[in-house]
Write a protein that holds these residues in place. Sequence first.
Motif, PDB file in Angstrom:
ATOM      1  N   LEU A  16       0.968  -1.166   0.040  1.00 44.37           N
ATOM      2  CA  LEU A  16       0.067  -0.059   0.035  1.00 44.37           C
ATOM      3  C   LEU A  16       0.814   1.206  -0.128  1.00 44.37           C
ATOM      4  CD1 LEU A  16      -2.684  -1.107   2.592  1.00 44.37           C
ATOM      5  CD2 LEU A  16      -2.886  -0.871  -0.035  1.00 44.37           C
ATOM      6  N   LEU A  17       0.496   2.296  -0.747  1.00 46.06           N
ATOM      7  CA  LEU A  17       1.329   3.570  -0.708  1.00 46.06           C
ATOM      8  C   LEU A  17       0.596   4.304   0.259  1.00 46.06           C
ATOM      9  CD1 LEU A  17       1.495   3.619  -4.696  1.00 46.06           C
ATOM     10  CD2 LEU A  17       3.197   3.026  -3.174  1.00 46.06           C
ATOM     11  N   PRO A  18       1.550   5.292   0.597  1.00 43.38           N
ATOM     12  CA  PRO A  18       0.854   6.371   1.491  1.00 43.38           C
ATOM     13  C   PRO A  18       0.097   7.475   0.773  1.00 43.38           C
ATOM     14  CG  PRO A  18       3.272   6.857   0.832  1.00 43.38           C
ATOM     15  CD  PRO A  18       3.024   5.501   0.349  1.00 43.38           C
ATOM     16  N   LEU A  19      -0.732   8.163   1.495  1.00 43.58           N
ATOM     17  CA  LEU A  19      -1.434   9.325   0.812  1.00 43.58           C
ATOM     18  C   LEU A  19      -1.093  10.659   0.978  1.00 43.58           C
ATOM     19  CD1 LEU A  19      -4.347   9.593  -0.150  1.00 43.58           C
ATOM     20  CD2 LEU A  19      -5.219  10.018   2.008  1.00 43.58           C
ATOM     21  N   THR A  20      -1.266  11.309  -0.073  1.00 44.26           N
ATOM     22  CA  THR A  20      -1.218  12.951   0.066  1.00 44.26           C
ATOM     23  C   THR A  20      -2.559  13.547  -0.317  1.00 44.26           C
ATOM     24  OG1 THR A  20       1.162  13.082  -0.584  1.00 44.26           O
ATOM     25  CG2 THR A  20       0.063  15.000  -0.919  1.00 44.26           C
ATOM     26  N   VAL A  21      -2.939  14.593   0.731  1.00 44.30           N
ATOM     27  CA  VAL A  21      -4.257  14.997   0.212  1.00 44.30           C
ATOM     28  C   VAL A  21      -3.959  16.417  -0.088  1.00 44.30           C
ATOM     29  CG1 VAL A  21      -6.334  16.205   1.347  1.00 44.30           C
ATOM     30  CG2 VAL A  21      -5.318  13.902   2.469  1.00 44.30           C
ATOM     31  N   PHE A  22      -4.501  16.789  -1.460  1.00 44.33           N
ATOM     32  CA  PHE A  22      -4.241  17.912  -2.295  1.00 44.33           C
ATOM     33  C   PHE A  22      -5.329  18.939  -2.460  1.00 44.33           C
ATOM     34  CE2 PHE A  22      -4.090  20.268  -6.146  1.00 44.33           C
ATOM     35  CZ  PHE A  22      -2.648  20.789  -6.176  1.00 44.33           C
ATOM     36  N   PHE A  23      -4.749  20.188  -2.246  1.00 47.82           N
ATOM     37  CA  PHE A  23      -5.919  21.298  -2.344  1.00 47.82           C
ATOM     38  C   PHE A  23      -5.434  22.358  -3.397  1.00 47.82           C
ATOM     39  CE2 PHE A  23      -5.667  20.095   2.199  1.00 47.82           C
ATOM     40  CZ  PHE A  23      -7.072  19.551   2.203  1.00 47.82           C
ATOM     41  N   HIS A  24      -6.339  22.618  -4.424  1.00 53.49           N
ATOM     42  CA  HIS A  24      -6.042  23.109  -5.616  1.00 53.49           C
ATOM     43  C   HIS A  24      -6.003  24.761  -5.326  1.00 53.49           C
ATOM     44  CE1 HIS A  24      -9.931  24.730  -5.951  1.00 53.49           C
ATOM     45  NE2 HIS A  24     -10.402  23.700  -5.666  1.00 53.49           N
ATOM     46  N   GLY A  25      -5.370  25.562  -6.133  1.00 55.39           N
ATOM     47  CA  GLY A  25      -5.336  27.032  -6.022  1.00 55.39           C
ATOM     48  C   GLY A  25      -6.679  27.623  -6.655  1.00 55.39           C
ATOM     49  N   GLY A  26      -6.518  28.920  -6.875  1.00 57.04           N
ATOM     50  CA  GLY A  26      -7.732  29.624  -7.323  1.00 57.04           C
ATOM     51  C   GLY A  26      -8.246  30.511  -6.836  1.00 57.04           C
ATOM     52  N   GLY A  27      -7.380  31.322  -5.841  1.00 56.42           N
ATOM     53  CA  GLY A  27      -7.768  32.431  -5.015  1.00 56.42           C
ATOM     54  C   GLY A  27      -8.954  32.067  -4.315  1.00 56.42           C
ATOM     55  N   PHE A  28      -9.171  30.768  -3.784  1.00 59.23           N
ATOM     56  CA  PHE A  28     -10.376  30.566  -2.852  1.00 59.23           C
ATOM     57  C   PHE A  28     -11.502  30.599  -3.766  1.00 59.23           C
ATOM     58  CE2 PHE A  28      -7.342  32.432  -0.075  1.00 59.23           C
ATOM     59  CZ  PHE A  28      -6.941  31.389   0.883  1.00 59.23           C
TER      60      PHE A  28
END
Length: 313
Positions: free
Chosen positions: A75-87
Amino acid sequence: MALDPQAQAMLAACAGMPALDFAQLTAPAYRAMIATGAGLTPGDQIAAEEDLVVPTANGSLAARLYRPAAEGAELLPLTVFFHGGGFVACGLDTHANLCRCLAQRAQTVVLSVDYRLAPEARFPAAAQDACEAVRWAAANSGDLRVRPGPLAVAGDSAGGNLAAVAAQQSRDSGVNIAHQLLLYPVVDCATEHPSYESMGDGYLLTAEMMRWFKNQYFAEGADRAHPLASPLAAADLTGVASATLISAEYDPLRDEAEHYAARLAQAGVPTTHLRWPGQMHGFASLLGVLDAADRALTFAARSLRHALHIPAI
């Protein structure tokens, strides 16, 4: 150093476009303008993508899981990603190329979260969504088919703000965040640093645009210096997850991002900071347009791989 020639060419191509009237611009109009991502390459080939839903106290959030092609059955570890766009703008599709590259090059499963946008959902909605999404992901490693235990958070621009907020808020919550990857993040919504003046016009993201973004995100009277809005304002950064922070030389957000990297290091947080020379805000997403985007994502993925203890392939 001088602005990268490929960035210069891109800015020259944009120079003939009509100037935005921020006094009249609406969020839907801005979203429509930037939604296509025309000319960008799709990123690395990966094994699978899966759309799913993240439940929160304020409703369900759309999300997408990027699973890299990997050797072995571990199993691979997880990365939680949040996109840009000025909110205000962007989403799962606009940042898919970036997520694919991070997933494949770092050998981490990436969960990209489509948090609520302003002005329909103002501060602290996005910050709350980010923190809840990280808690949910940490508690549901089995359903996500990822390695239980430490995970990473990542984001660019406004998404870098949310990743930094989630890292701070998770410090004492029992959620084990091993690393935060911050690409030219917004970390101070209350103060304009000197690069707003020196780099605030002519380099794609402008100081005027940042002011418009903030006015969409914050209701009148909101506390823009609250740590949920401005991670740089947190009084104590001791014990926050290790960090990799990439700033861009020609970016109005450069100084606040670099101040945050310095404060993390001063607090004893293992921190790698690189000011990418000759580049402007948002450059890492511009695969197929800027060679530096490919190099930056390889550097970022290497940092994630090291922090998450992922063996080389």
